[in-house]
Design a protein around this motif. Structure first.
Motif, PDB file in Angstrom:
ATOM      1  N   THR A  21       0.819  -1.293   0.092  1.00  0.00           N
ATOM      2  CA  THR A  21       0.109  -0.087   0.063  1.00  0.00           C
ATOM      3  C   THR A  21       0.987   1.196   0.173  1.00  0.00           C
ATOM      4  O   THR A  21       2.028   1.121   0.396  1.00  0.00           O
ATOM      5  N   ARG A  35      -4.128   1.281  -3.108  1.00  0.00           N
ATOM      6  CA  ARG A  35      -3.690   0.272  -3.809  1.00  0.00           C
ATOM      7  C   ARG A  35      -3.336   0.507  -5.173  1.00  0.00           C
ATOM      8  O   ARG A  35      -2.485  -0.359  -5.617  1.00  0.00           O
ATOM      9  N   HIS A  48      -8.565   2.660  -3.678  1.00  0.00           N
ATOM     10  CA  HIS A  48      -8.482   1.863  -2.260  1.00  0.00           C
ATOM     11  C   HIS A  48      -9.910   1.145  -1.904  1.00  0.00           C
ATOM     12  O   HIS A  48     -10.888   2.080  -1.721  1.00  0.00           O
TER      13      HIS A  48
END
Length: 77
Positions: A21, A35, A48
């Protein structure tokens, strides 16, 4: 933040694969986990958990990269 720095971390995120991440820190003190990251002109698009957030590139002051491996983390300013 410079677009080249953001793109460098985005490439690290793509190369690291699942579990990695990025957290982008904005000028107003918020943390934005991601992400997936892509830049278009002065905007940064973060994905995300299925949602997309758009931030002005000039608002980003730091980035933290966390790999899926325990203890692997890098910070950029």
């Amino acid at each position: 933040m410079d677009a080249a720095i953001i793109e460098e971390y985005a490439q690290k995120l793509r190369a690291a694969g699942a579990g990695a991440t990025l957290v982008l820190f904005s000028r107003d003190g918020h943390e934005h986990p991601a992400r997936s990251v892509r830049t278009v002109r002065d905007l940064v698009y973060l994905t995300h958990d299925g949602t997309e957030t758009v931030i002005l590139r000039s608002e980003i002051v730091a980035i933290r990269f966390s790999d899926a491996k325990p203890g692997v983390s890098r910070v950029g300013f």
